[in-house]
Design an enzyme around this catalytic site. Structure first.
Site, PDB file in Angstrom:
ATOM      1  N   SER A 165       0.827  -1.216   0.000  1.00  0.00           N
ATOM      2  CA  SER A 165       0.000   0.000   0.000  1.00  0.00           C
ATOM      3  C   SER A 165       0.859   1.263   0.000  1.00  0.00           C
ATOM      4  CB  SER A 165      -0.940  -0.002   1.209  1.00  0.00           C
ATOM      5  OG  SER A 165      -0.187  -0.116   2.412  1.00  0.00           O
ATOM      6  N   TYR A 224       3.972   1.521  -1.268  1.00  0.00           N
ATOM      7  CA  TYR A 224       4.555   1.630  -2.615  1.00  0.00           C
ATOM      8  C   TYR A 224       3.524   2.210  -3.588  1.00  0.00           C
ATOM      9  CZ  TYR A 224       6.751   0.329  -7.034  1.00  0.00           C
ATOM     10  OH  TYR A 224       7.295   0.369  -8.295  1.00  0.00           O
ATOM     11  N   SER A 243      22.524 -20.908 -29.344  1.00  0.00           N
ATOM     12  CA  SER A 243      22.024 -21.880 -28.372  1.00  0.00           C
ATOM     13  C   SER A 243      23.211 -22.665 -27.823  1.00  0.00           C
ATOM     14  CB  SER A 243      21.022 -22.823 -29.043  1.00  0.00           C
ATOM     15  OG  SER A 243      21.623 -23.448 -30.164  1.00  0.00           O
ATOM     16  N   LYS A 278      19.890 -23.323 -15.034  1.00  0.00           N
ATOM     17  CA  LYS A 278      19.292 -23.016 -16.345  1.00  0.00           C
ATOM     18  C   LYS A 278      17.819 -22.660 -16.116  1.00  0.00           C
ATOM     19  CE  LYS A 278      18.853 -24.855 -21.035  1.00  0.00           C
ATOM     20  NZ  LYS A 278      17.407 -24.649 -21.176  1.00  0.00           N
ATOM     21  N   ARG A 291      15.066 -13.809 -28.408  1.00  0.00           N
ATOM     22  CA  ARG A 291      16.124 -14.539 -29.108  1.00  0.00           C
ATOM     23  C   ARG A 291      15.756 -14.755 -30.577  1.00  0.00           C
ATOM     24  NH1 ARG A 291      17.281 -19.533 -30.863  1.00  0.00           N
ATOM     25  NH2 ARG A 291      19.450 -20.181 -30.831  1.00  0.00           N
ATOM     26  N   LYS A 325      20.586 -31.144 -19.319  1.00  0.00           N
ATOM     27  CA  LYS A 325      19.123 -31.130 -19.243  1.00  0.00           C
ATOM     28  C   LYS A 325      18.650 -32.163 -18.233  1.00  0.00           C
ATOM     29  CE  LYS A 325      16.870 -29.299 -22.277  1.00  0.00           C
ATOM     30  NZ  LYS A 325      16.210 -27.991 -22.413  1.00  0.00           N
ATOM     31  N   CYS A 381     -24.316 -40.948 -23.463  1.00  0.00           N
ATOM     32  CA  CYS A 381     -25.634 -41.128 -24.084  1.00  0.00           C
ATOM     33  C   CYS A 381     -26.157 -42.558 -24.023  1.00  0.00           C
ATOM     34  CB  CYS A 381     -25.591 -40.667 -25.535  1.00  0.00           C
ATOM     35  SG  CYS A 381     -24.556 -41.717 -26.599  1.00  0.00           S
TER      36      CYS A 381
END
Length: 667
Positions: free
Chosen positions: A33, A35, A81, A112, A133, A307, A404
């Site tokens: 509040s 800020y 990359s 990463k 990128r 990864k 159905c």
């Protein structure tokens, strides 16, 4: 006026300090509040006295005027990359290559971040341009959106000319808040924080980006001329001193064993982070050694990205539910004891079909292994028979449709069970959802929950009923205020003007995709001509196979469908192709009359955008490579189509060559 100038400077200092504490240090010293009060005071001063507004004002964070589109801009130096490593063996081979070339080495290990790579340019210390990128050579100018990210300094602490690179991302708490808001508004949820970050940065209205609360970590600097840095670690320290946000969970290690220890640590601790990571980046720390090693065409030789393997977790299979798609396919879905997988809580996962359930011996009550395919789509990998309880139940698919009650059939050559009742409620609802989707009639505001309400209230029974909806129909629905109703009715009215191909795809004719809908709309131009077409005529058209031809003719011969089309006509829904026929276009000779195939991932435009542009130049875009193909445009990870084109000696363009040709035409 001097007092006002002094107050503006004071507000700048306070707001920048509080913003840094909140967004960078995550340790605010004042409540939100306070800020907000100071920010609104500064906004008011700038509105009344525009001479006090500066390019680095904290009010820039709020966002500005919406843009028509993003400009494409070439990077000063390519954004390459990194090569990938998936296991210890890959990492040790990388280390061996490094040591054979430069001897002893120290590595810098960094998390990463799973976000969107960006490049930020500063002139005399001021942030002047930010690019995505893109394809590494050319990116999109998203400067105004990046200015809304509080972790990006609008003004550096030194008046340097520099370009830095980093990863823009969405913190997990921002992601959860955004999806909660989307769910309340009956909007499609984002699959993960990365998709949310990418979508937020591509908003044409930067005010929307500002609301998404993105952040950024800077990980490199393009030119070290003004830096007293001899290593990657020293460069990151320098960036910290200049006011940038770098990731503090980095570590210098003396050998590959240190790298492996770092990976082991963060593999086990990644879920404790307030943001997603998808691996570890390993770099030669010494900048002179980096220069000595150099680059390949695609990546630096001195760095590699490890990864993480797809995370697998164990949970309990509580039940199996069935869903009916718009074409009647019955898909089993696992109902799971909620478990966290790759950063999000998962309580449902795909089981694909009955054969998979039996082949993997998956039973209700089993402990099962769950992972996210590509860290996005949850799926059940296998059961754990040794943990199976005595009361575990073998699952058998029903013989009749759960919606159905019609008998289910398995069509020869297919693994899926299918309900073939054209009046099945579940199929009709899914068909309505498809009809309003983006690539079909694109009716914004008609989400799944609203369609379900409308169907259950018997306000819509088929797609034509959508165009008969009134304000009185919509206002009583849950969470439908006057403004939302007005916007929805306007979207429905606008959809009446769509071109014929949108309608054809929206009708949900089996086997008829976006491309084939476009081909038929262009060929026959009106729905009335299509109603008279024969199967024999259709199979003669390139890109229309036997299955599509049979399906289209069978569908359009149905008297109920013809009545539906008349019902749409009565509400003045357009039934005419509005595009330009390829054969009528006098395009550039580089493209006109040529048969072109797009393959692989494009970075500077979508495949759909590329296809439309090629068609505007008189080219014919097809989906398969044959001896009649003139050109193949190959994006990233192009596969068998590229191989076939090479074997046939067909001309091949890279995405950049294609873009260069576009630019030549536009210049």
């Amino acid at each position: 006026m001097a007092d006002l100038s002094s107050r503006v400077n004071e507000l700048h200092d306070l707001l920048n300090q509080y913003s840094y504490e909140y967004y960078v240090e995550d340790n605010p010293s004042v409540p939100d509040s306070e800020y907000d009060k100071l920010l609104h005071e500064l906004i008011k001063i700038e509105e009344e006295h525009p001479e006090f507004k500066t390019v680095d004002s904290p009010t820039v964070r709020v966002g500005g005027e919406a843009q028509a589109s993003f400009n494409k801009v070439n990077h000063d130096t390519p954004m390459l990359s990194l090569g990938n490593a998936f296991n210890e063996d890959d990492l040790r081979k990388f280390d061996q290559r490094i040591r054979e070339q430069i001897g002893n080495v120290e590595y810098m290990c960094e998390l990463k971040i799973d976000g969107l790579a960006v490049s930020l340019k500063y002139v005399d210390g001021y942030f002047v341009q930010g690019l995505t990128r893109g394809d590494g050579t050319t990116g999109e100018d998203i400067t105004e959106n990046l200015k809304t990210i509080h972790a990006i300094p609008l003004k550096m602490k030194e008046p340097l000319n520099v370009e830095v690179r980093g990863e823009a991302y969405m913190p997990r708490r921002s992601f959860l808040r955004l999806n909660e808001e989307k769910e309340k508004n009956d909007e499609q949820l984002f699959a993960n924080p990365r998709n949310a970050a990418a979508g937020s940065l591509r908003q044409l209205d930067s005010k929307l980006t500002a609301k998404r609360k993105l952040s950024v970590f800077i990980y490199s600097v393009n030119d070290f001329t003004d830096f007293n840095a001899r290593s990657q670690s020293e460069a990151l320290d320098e960036l910290d001193k200049l006011g940038f946000t770098t990731n503090k969970n980095r570590a210098r290690v003396s050998d590959i064993d240190g790298v492996l220890e770092y990976i082991e640590k963060w593999t086990s601790q990644r879920e404790s982070l307030p943001y997603d990571i998808d691996g570890i980046v390993i770099k030669v720390n010494d900048l002179d050694q980096q220069d000595e090693m150099g680059f390949t065409q695609k990546s630096p030789r001195w760095a590699i990205a490890y990864k993480f393997p797809a995370e697998e977790v164990v949970t309990k299979l509580l039940d199996i539910e069935l869903s009916i798609g718009r074409t009647g396919v019955v898909t089993p879905t696992a109902i799971l004891e909620p478990v966290k997988v790759a950063g999000t809580t998962v309580s449902r996962a795909s089981l694909h079909n009955e054969d998979l359930i039996h082949d993997r011996d998956i039973r209700i009550g089993d402990s099962v292994v769950v992972k996210k395919a590509g860290d996005i789509i949850p799926e059940v990998v296998r059961s754990i028979p040794e943990r199976r309880p005595e009361d575990a139940v073998t699952y058998h698919m029903p013989t009749h449709c759960p919606s159905c009650g019609h008998e289910l059939v398995r069509i020869e050559g297919e693994v899926a069970l299918r309900c073939i009742n054209p009046k099945c409620q579940a199929q009709l609802v899914e068909g309505l959802i498809h009809f309003v989707s983006r690539q079909a009639m694109n009716i914004d505001g008609l989400g799944t929950k609203i369609i379900q309400q409308l169907y259950q209230s018997e306000l819509i029974k088929d797609v034509a009923d959508i165009f008969y909806l009134t304000e009185e129909d919509l206002l009583p629905l849950d969470r439908m205020g006057q403004k939302k109703v007005d916007n929805l009715l306007a979207a429905i009215q606008q959809a009446k003007d769509n071109s014929l191909e949108n309608l054809l795809f929206g009708l949900g004719i089996r086997h008829l995709g976006v491309k084939a809908s476009q081909v038929l709309a262009e060929k026959y131009e009106t729905i009335d001509r299509l109603l008279t077409v024969t199967e024999a005529e259709l199979v003669e058209i390139h890109d229309i196979g036997d299955k599509v031809a049979q399906s289209v003719v069978t569908y359009l011969e149905n008297e109920d469908i013809r009545a539906l089309i008349q019902k749409l006509k009565d509400k003045h829904v357009n039934m005419i192709y509005k595009g330009i026929k390829t054969s009528d276009i006098e395009g550039h000779p580089e493209f006109s009359g040529k048969t072109i195939v797009l393959t692989g991932k494009l970075h500077q435009m979508t495949r759909n955008e590329a296809s439309k542009w090629l068609a505007s130049q008189g080219a014919k875009v097809t989906s398969s490579v044959t001896k009649n193909t003139d050109v193949v445009i190959a994006g990233e990870d192009a596969g068998s189509k590229l191989t076939k084109a090479q074997s046939l000696g067909i001309e091949i363009w890279t995405e950049q060559q294609f873009v260069d040709k576009q630019n030549e035409l536009n210049s």
